[in-house]
Write an enzyme that holds these catalytic residues in place. Structure first.
Site, PDB file in Angstrom:
ATOM      1  N   ASP A 501       0.830  -1.211   0.000  1.00 44.56           N
ATOM      2  CA  ASP A 501       0.000   0.000   0.000  1.00 44.56           C
ATOM      3  C   ASP A 501       0.864   1.260   0.000  1.00 44.56           C
ATOM      4  O   ASP A 501       2.065   1.216   0.287  1.00 44.56           O
ATOM      5  CB  ASP A 501      -0.899  -0.035   1.250  1.00 44.56           C
ATOM      6  CG  ASP A 501      -2.188   0.741   1.069  1.00 44.56           C
ATOM      7  OD1 ASP A 501      -2.297   1.524   0.108  1.00 44.56           O
ATOM      8  OD2 ASP A 501      -3.095   0.564   1.908  1.00 44.56           O
ATOM      9  N   ASP A 563     -10.711   2.216  -2.958  1.00 46.26           N
ATOM     10  CA  ASP A 563     -11.203   1.991  -1.588  1.00 46.26           C
ATOM     11  C   ASP A 563     -12.724   2.042  -1.547  1.00 46.26           C
ATOM     12  O   ASP A 563     -13.332   1.681  -0.542  1.00 46.26           O
ATOM     13  CB  ASP A 563     -10.643   3.059  -0.640  1.00 46.26           C
ATOM     14  CG  ASP A 563      -9.251   2.692  -0.162  1.00 46.26           C
ATOM     15  OD1 ASP A 563      -8.787   1.588  -0.470  1.00 46.26           O
ATOM     16  OD2 ASP A 563      -8.625   3.529   0.521  1.00 46.26           O
TER      17      ASP A 563
HETATM   18  C1  GLA Z   1      -5.658   2.054   2.545  1.00 42.80           C
HETATM   19  C2  GLA Z   1      -6.032   0.909   1.618  1.00 42.80           C
HETATM   20  C3  GLA Z   1      -7.120   0.083   2.275  1.00 42.80           C
HETATM   21  C4  GLA Z   1      -6.614  -0.477   3.588  1.00 42.80           C
HETATM   22  C5  GLA Z   1      -6.135   0.671   4.467  1.00 42.80           C
HETATM   23  C6  GLA Z   1      -5.423   0.160   5.715  1.00 42.80           C
HETATM   24  O1  GLA Z   1      -6.700   2.943   2.697  1.00 42.80           O
HETATM   25  O2  GLA Z   1      -6.425   1.399   0.374  1.00 42.80           O
HETATM   26  O3  GLA Z   1      -7.531  -0.978   1.433  1.00 42.80           O
HETATM   27  O4  GLA Z   1      -5.578  -1.387   3.357  1.00 42.80           O
HETATM   28  O5  GLA Z   1      -5.227   1.541   3.800  1.00 42.80           O
HETATM   29  O6  GLA Z   1      -4.960   1.185   6.513  1.00 42.80           O
END
Ligand code: GLA
Length: 744
Positions: A501, A563
């Protein structure tokens, strides 16, 4: 170097004529030929400039250019269609290359010197790029020289004839005695003739990625960029040009994509003479790259695709090219395990027993890969929320008293159960985890120890986003730290998958070029880790689709698309992403309903159908919280996902109707051998009138006959294409159908 017309001509005539049909050089005339494309340019015998002639449907000849009266303030290059436009010699349009030379001037004159045609495609060391063998691709390298400034350029063109695709990049070498500074570098630049064009570009934001806008290319500049240090959510390093009359399935369209994860700039400039210059390259606000004597600057690769079959034709060329000749990960052409991700179900509230329990419940409903998301690490600063722990990649001892190894061993012992038959599949669930290796929280041991490792600009405040700062991955010590931290975790147990990420953009940079150096450092890190751990399934993520780009797709086979897991919103996001990137590379999950972000209530089946349109399908919820209806719908969705996944991974993708234009969006996959097809049809809102238009299918053999499981009928491909079929949705909102076709 070339004082006279005579000298230029003699060098050109001496040039070797290529054996390959894909590229021919006849004197100074270069022709690149694909199955359905020609790309022509030539050397201006009078001055050694490269002149653009044609990029489009096949042609066989060079024709004289348009007559444009040369009177006025600008003459010479101002009215040429130029292949590698520099600045300062009467061409007042945006240049592809802009250099501040050692004496401070910014005039360049890159003139033809020689060329070479090479079977295959040399790699670009340190950069992600398309690849292929001698039968897939042929490369033309044109050497250019600026005699005044002692700077040379190699302009590379590689044509993949089967995909009507041309990859371009260039390298500048400083042969002088003082530093030069690259101020602007557009990897692709082509001057189109005077015609009416539209530009189609993705735009959006976090949780709202890849909406598309279509606008007319008018006089002046049309453009967009990312200044975030990364490709970003707001735009993508991609656009299409299309004739004004081009539709999804007919007409001429050109795609341009930069194989790059950093800041970028796209510009389309229509000049007074009507010529349209299409440019795509680094963002000039994040360039200013110093090149010392004897050193070189490499521009990232850009890939252009032409199609006479509309926007869909361009998309399918990119999908096929990128699956076969960009993504180098072994999983690219493999079906993906159905996964369950802990994030939306558990957030930071995790520990080993809760997770083994969740993995068990997941395996019981047929989940094949269990993913532990954020929250598992941090010693002094336990990662209990997003303000602490990033950078400290040690499992938190309160959550994992025995470390990760024994816990992973417990998870990976669990048998996966077939949700329809309730029988064990004989395989065990696999384990994966989340990391965000390029970032650090202020509240972390890493930041306390290495405050200088973050991107910062002198005494300027280090501005936070999501309570975190960006490590300067351009620094070798940071690169080694990341490689070691990730390796340590991967060596601690059977980790089959990593979600990598990255949750903020770059703000303060000590120098604009830090962004370029960072991205090269990141590629080094990822190249090292993917080579060291080839069996790990890597998924990119950047707060969703913030780095869904061709650069990372070279190393990683898939990316978390957004997301936003609301299925109705996802239709737009996924279809927008498919303008360029293959559905096989998208990660899409069923989350709970009502959706946590939008509060929209949709059925499990609708959510399932939207999610299984992607290569990496999964669930992101707590299986404990499924309602009776959802539990009842689940086995069929798991079965369908298994059935459809091979078509998503290998097949051709057609956008039949998009949610921006229709209340009945629909897409279609056709298997590689053409024997099967899966149609996903949706009804968003219920309207008493009008009725839904028929679904006119694409990609089928008009003469062959196909059975469908919707009305149990068998019709010809021509009937499906020209009359279509009716999904016959009844009353209701957010309805979906998966229609399966088989050749009979
Ligand atoms: C980001 C990612 C999510 C999740 C969060 C965890 O927002 O896009 O899918 O993994 O971080 O903190």
């Amino acid at each position: 170097m070339f004082g006279t017309r005579q000298t230029i001509l003699s060098v050109l005539l001496a040039a070797v004529v290529a054996a390959q049909d894909a590229i021919t050089a006849n004197g100074g005339n270069f022709t690149l030929t694909g199955d359905d494309v020609s790309y022509l340019f030539h050397v201006d015998a009078a001055n050694g400039d490269l002149i653009s002639d044609h990029f489009g449907a096949p042609v066989t000849d060079f024709i004289p250019p348009a007559f444009i009266l040369g009177w006025g303030w600008h003459d010479n290059q101002a009215n040429d269609r130029r292949e590698f436009p520099d600045i300062g010699r009467s061409d007042i349009r945006l240049p592809a290359i802009h250099i501040e030379h050692s004496d401070g001037d910014t005039v360049s004159a890159f003139l033809y010197k020689s060329h070479e045609i090479i079977p295959g495609k040399p790699s670009i060391p340190g950069f992600p790029a398309t690849y292929g063998n001698d039968t897939d691709v042929t490369t033309l390298q044109v050497q250019l020289y600026d005699n005044v400034s002692d700077v040379s350029a190699v302009l590379s063109y590689s044509i993949f004839p089967k995909y009507n695709a041309i990859a371009r990049s260039f390298k500048i070498t400083n042969n002088g005695t003082g530093d030069i500074v690259i101020e602007r570098a557009a990897s692709f630049s082509f001057d189109f003739p005077n015609a009416e064009y539209d530009v189609i570009e993705p735009h959006g934001d976090w949780s709202h990625e890849m909406n598309t806008v279509r606008r007319k290319v008018d006089y002046g500049e049309t453009g967009f960029r990312s200044t975030e240090g990364y490709s970003g959510h707001n735009h993508n390093p991609f656009y299409m040009l299309a004739s004004s009359s081009t539709t999804e399935s007919s007409g001429e369209a050109w795609g341009f994509n930069l194989v790059w994860t950093g800041s970028f700039e796209a510009a389309i400039e229509k000049a007074s003479n009507g010529y349209v210059r299409a440019l795509l390259g680094l963002n000039s606000l994040h360039t200013s790259i110093k090149v010392a004597p004897g050193e070189s600057f490499q521009a990232p690769e850009a890939v252009a695709v032409y199609s006479s079959n509309g926007l869909g034709g361009v998309s399918r060329s990119y999908h096929d090219l990128y699956r076969n000749h960009l993504s180098r990960h072994q999983a690219t052409m493999e079906t993906r395990p159905i996964l369950l991700n802990s994030w939306e179900g558990l957030s930071f509230d995790i520990n080993d027993t809760a997770l083994v329990d969740l993995a068990g419940q997941s395996a019981d409903i047929g989940i094949e890969l269990f993913v532990m998301d954020d929250g598992w690490f941090g010693l002094e600063y336990p990662r209990n929320n997003d303000s602490l722990g990033l950078g400290d990649w040690t499992p938190n001892p309160e959550k994992f008293p025995d470390g990760l190894g024994p816990y992973i061993a417990d998870v990976t012992k669990i048998d996966v159960v077939n949700a329809s038959t309730n029988a064990s599949t004989g395989s065990q669930i696999k384990f994966g985890l989340w990391m965000e290796p390029e970032m650090v929280n202020l509240n972390s041991t890493l930041y306390n120890e290495h405050p200088d490792w973050v991107l910062h600009a002198g005494k300027h405040a280090r501005t936070l986003t999501r309570s975190q700062l960006v490590l300067n991955v351009g620094l070798p010590e940071v690169q080694n730290f990341i490689i070691d931290s990730v390796s340590k975790i991967l060596d601690s147990g059977a980790v089959s998958y990593v979600k990598w990420d990255n949750n903020r953009g770059m703000h303060e940079l000590a120098r604009p070029s830090d962004s370029y150096q960072y991205i090269l450092g990141l590629y080094h890190v990822i190249d090292t880790l993917t080579t060291k751990y080839p069996n790990v399934l890597w998924e990119g993520c950047a707060s969703g689709g913030g780095r869904f780009d061709a650069g990372l797709l070279h190393y990683w086979p898939q990316h978390w698309t957004s997301d936003n897991t609301d299925a109705a919103d996802r239709l737009q996001i996924q279809l927008g992403t498919s303008l360029i990137y293959p559905p096989s590379a998208m990660g899409c999950h069923i989350s709970k309903s009502p959706n946590g972000m939008t509060q929209r209530d949709t059925s499990f089946t609708y959510r399932g159908h939207v999610a299984m349109m992607c290569g990496s399908f999964g669930l992101e919820l707590n299986p404990h919280e499924l309602s009776e209806d959802e539990v009842a719908a689940l086995p069929a969705i798991m079965d369908q996902a298994h059935r459809v996944n091979p078509l998503v991974i290998h097949g051709s993708f057609y956008r039949l109707a998009g949610p921006q234009e229709s209340n009945w969006p629909a897409v279609q996959f056709v298997s590689q051998d053409g024997s099967q097809s899966a149609v996903f049809a949706f009804q968003q809102q219920y309207t008493t009138k009008p009725g839904a238009p028929p679904l006119r299918l694409q990609g089928l053999d008009p003469k062959a006959r196909y059975w469908n499981d919707l009305d149990n009928g068998t019709y010809s491909g021509a009937t499906y294409a020209n009359a279509g079929i009716n999904a016959r949705f009844e009353r209701g909102i957010y309805l979906s159908k998966l229609i399966w076709l088989e050749k009979r």
